[in-house]
Design an enzyme around this catalytic site. Structure first.
Site, PDB file in Angstrom:
ATOM      1  N   ASP A 190       6.825   0.606  -3.454  1.00 37.98           N
ATOM      2  CA  ASP A 190       7.987   0.556  -4.343  1.00 37.98           C
ATOM      3  C   ASP A 190       9.159   1.427  -3.909  1.00 37.98           C
ATOM      4  O   ASP A 190      10.303   1.191  -4.317  1.00 37.98           O
ATOM      5  CB  ASP A 190       7.575   1.023  -5.742  1.00 37.98           C
ATOM      6  N   ARG A 214       2.485  -2.923   5.229  1.00 38.24           N
ATOM      7  CA  ARG A 214       2.541  -2.831   3.760  1.00 38.24           C
ATOM      8  C   ARG A 214       3.739  -1.958   3.327  1.00 38.24           C
ATOM      9  O   ARG A 214       3.984  -0.909   3.896  1.00 38.24           O
ATOM     10  CB  ARG A 214       1.221  -2.225   3.253  1.00 38.24           C
ATOM     11  N   VAL A 215       4.478  -2.441   2.340  1.00 37.74           N
ATOM     12  CA  VAL A 215       5.603  -1.672   1.800  1.00 37.74           C
ATOM     13  C   VAL A 215       5.414  -1.540   0.300  1.00 37.74           C
ATOM     14  O   VAL A 215       5.097  -2.524  -0.382  1.00 37.74           O
ATOM     15  CB  VAL A 215       6.952  -2.375   2.107  1.00 37.74           C
ATOM     16  N   GLY A 230       2.250   1.981  -5.600  1.00 39.55           N
ATOM     17  CA  GLY A 230       3.500   1.257  -5.409  1.00 39.55           C
ATOM     18  C   GLY A 230       3.492  -0.179  -5.874  1.00 39.55           C
ATOM     19  O   GLY A 230       4.497  -0.662  -6.409  1.00 39.55           O
ATOM     20  N   THR A 236       5.007  11.473  -1.963  1.00 39.92           N
ATOM     21  CA  THR A 236       6.295  10.789  -1.891  1.00 39.92           C
ATOM     22  C   THR A 236       7.348  11.680  -2.523  1.00 39.92           C
ATOM     23  O   THR A 236       7.060  12.405  -3.464  1.00 39.92           O
ATOM     24  CB  THR A 236       6.172   9.451  -2.660  1.00 39.92           C
ATOM     25  N   THR A 263       6.950   7.412  -8.189  1.00 39.63           N
ATOM     26  CA  THR A 263       5.920   7.709  -7.186  1.00 39.63           C
ATOM     27  C   THR A 263       4.556   7.336  -7.739  1.00 39.63           C
ATOM     28  O   THR A 263       4.281   7.522  -8.920  1.00 39.63           O
ATOM     29  CB  THR A 263       5.932   9.206  -6.799  1.00 39.63           C
ATOM     30  N   GLY A 264       3.709   6.787  -6.870  1.00 42.71           N
ATOM     31  CA  GLY A 264       2.360   6.426  -7.299  1.00 42.71           C
ATOM     32  C   GLY A 264       1.946   5.106  -6.686  1.00 42.71           C
ATOM     33  O   GLY A 264       2.372   4.772  -5.571  1.00 42.71           O
TER      34      GLY A 264
HETATM   35  N1  ASP Z   1       4.763   4.817  -4.165  1.00 40.12           N
HETATM   36  C1  ASP Z   1       4.466   5.031  -2.787  1.00 40.12           C
HETATM   37  C2  ASP Z   1       4.038   3.732  -2.168  1.00 40.12           C
HETATM   38  O1  ASP Z   1       3.383   2.964  -2.829  1.00 40.12           O
HETATM   39  C3  ASP Z   1       3.375   6.021  -2.553  1.00 40.12           C
HETATM   40  C4  ASP Z   1       3.391   7.219  -3.448  1.00 40.12           C
HETATM   41  O2  ASP Z   1       4.301   7.431  -4.219  1.00 40.12           O
HETATM   42  O3  ASP Z   1       2.427   7.992  -3.369  1.00 40.12           O
HETATM   43  O4  ASP Z   1       4.296   3.512  -1.015  1.00 40.12           O
END
Ligand code: ASP
Length: 316
Positions: free
Chosen positions: A212, A209-210, A235, A181, A232-233
């Protein structure tokens, strides 16, 4: 370690105004960095910083700088955004992005888009025409695609999208901690802050699915009185923790940008989530924090460009 006890790694510093900080995701990056993958990623970060810096250097706004940096990463195919987005479990691509101007409060986002090449530019258009209280702030799916077409945004063409095989380290299919991301936070010469975040979501995620990334107050947030933030991570944990708002709230209560970001990431970790974030204050102080193995990140001001993927060595 148990939940909430994961160690977070941080970079802290103070940049000269104007300045920009970007990230290209948090995760393990083991496969991504195989071969010359790490060099490619760092070059991708540097190119994004250059794109954002060009706007700031020409006297442009923090908002446009953040958008240009993120659009550059969407176009590069090195990251999980735009051309490089990862597929859902159905093999489809659903892209999310959000932007916020910390001075005007303008905010715009799109989620589950399939049509535009640069979701972050569509999010900017939403911010330009919408906003609180009458909206829209967030457009989803077919509505977001229709808005992008009507706004004259560029379409993602099938041939624009490289196969996974073309990415650094030849990313394997299937769920993975290889994330990418992208996000940017910028401060312009007048101390105005802005943030932008863009993603393809989690590899193999359920269609619809959505996470953060496009959610104001979670994966994207900016308030020129406190900080601009991009996360990022995992979500869901960032959404439930209210990651961006949490940084804002901590700074409103007297914490500096590093401590505020660390506390917000701690709230994500308490929910079992891993990942990271970047935050920048209007005096140029910034922080990068992550509890994953690595995080692709970089920053630029008039004194130069720094890019990193692995945790920093003490004293660097
Ligand atoms: N945060 C993003 C999500 O959950 C994915 C990511 O940052 O790797 O869609």
């Amino acid at each position: 370690m148990v939940r909430g006890e994961r160690a977070a790694t941080a970079d802290l510093g103070r940049l000269l105004l104007p300045a920009i900080v970007v990230h290209g995701g948090a995760g393990s990056f083991e496969r991504t960095c195989a071969g010359d993958g790490a060099d490619q990623l760092e070059r991708g970060l540097a190119a994004a910083l250059a794109a954002g810096w060009a706007v700031l250097h020409a006297g442009g706004t923090a908002l446009h700088a953040a958008v240009e940096a993120v659009a550059d990463m969407e176009d590069s195919a090195l990251f999980n955004a735009g051309r490089g987005a990862v597929p859902t479990s159905a093999g489809t691509f659903e892209l999310d992005a959000g932007v916020m101007d910390g001075t005007t409060g303008a905010v715009g986002a799109v989620c589950a888009t399939t049509w535009p090449a640069n979701p972050v530019r569509v999010a900017l258009r939403v911010a330009e025409v919408g906003g609180a209280p009458d909206g829209p702030v967030l457009l989803a799916g077919a509505g977001a695609d229709g808005f992008a077409k009507a706004a004259g945004c560029k379409q993602m063409s099938r041939s624009d999208r490289p196969s996974d095989e073309g990415k650094p380290g030849q990313r394997a299919a299937g769920p993975s901690s290889e994330t990418g991301t992208v996000g940017a936070v910028a401060v312009d010469a007048r101390g105005r802050l802005a943030a932008a975040t863009s993603t393809g979501g989690r590899r193999g995620q359920m269609p619809g699915r959505v996470g953060d990334s496009p959610i104001p107050g979670a994966g994207v947030w900016a308030n020129s009185a406190t900080a601009a933030v991009s996360g990022t991570g995992a979500g869901e944990a960032f959404v439930v923790a209210g990651f961006g708002h949490r940084v804002d709230w901590e700074m409103s209560n007297g914490q500096d940008v590093g401590r505020a970001l660390g506390k917000a990431l701690g709230a994500v970790a308490m929910l079992g989530g891993d990942g990271g974030g970047i935050a920048l204050a209007s005096d140029g102080s910034f922080a990068v924090s992550f509890n994953s193995r690595a995080m692709a990140r970089g920053w630029r001001d008039s004194s130069g460009t720094v890019t990193r993927i692995l945790p920093s060595l003490p004293g660097t």
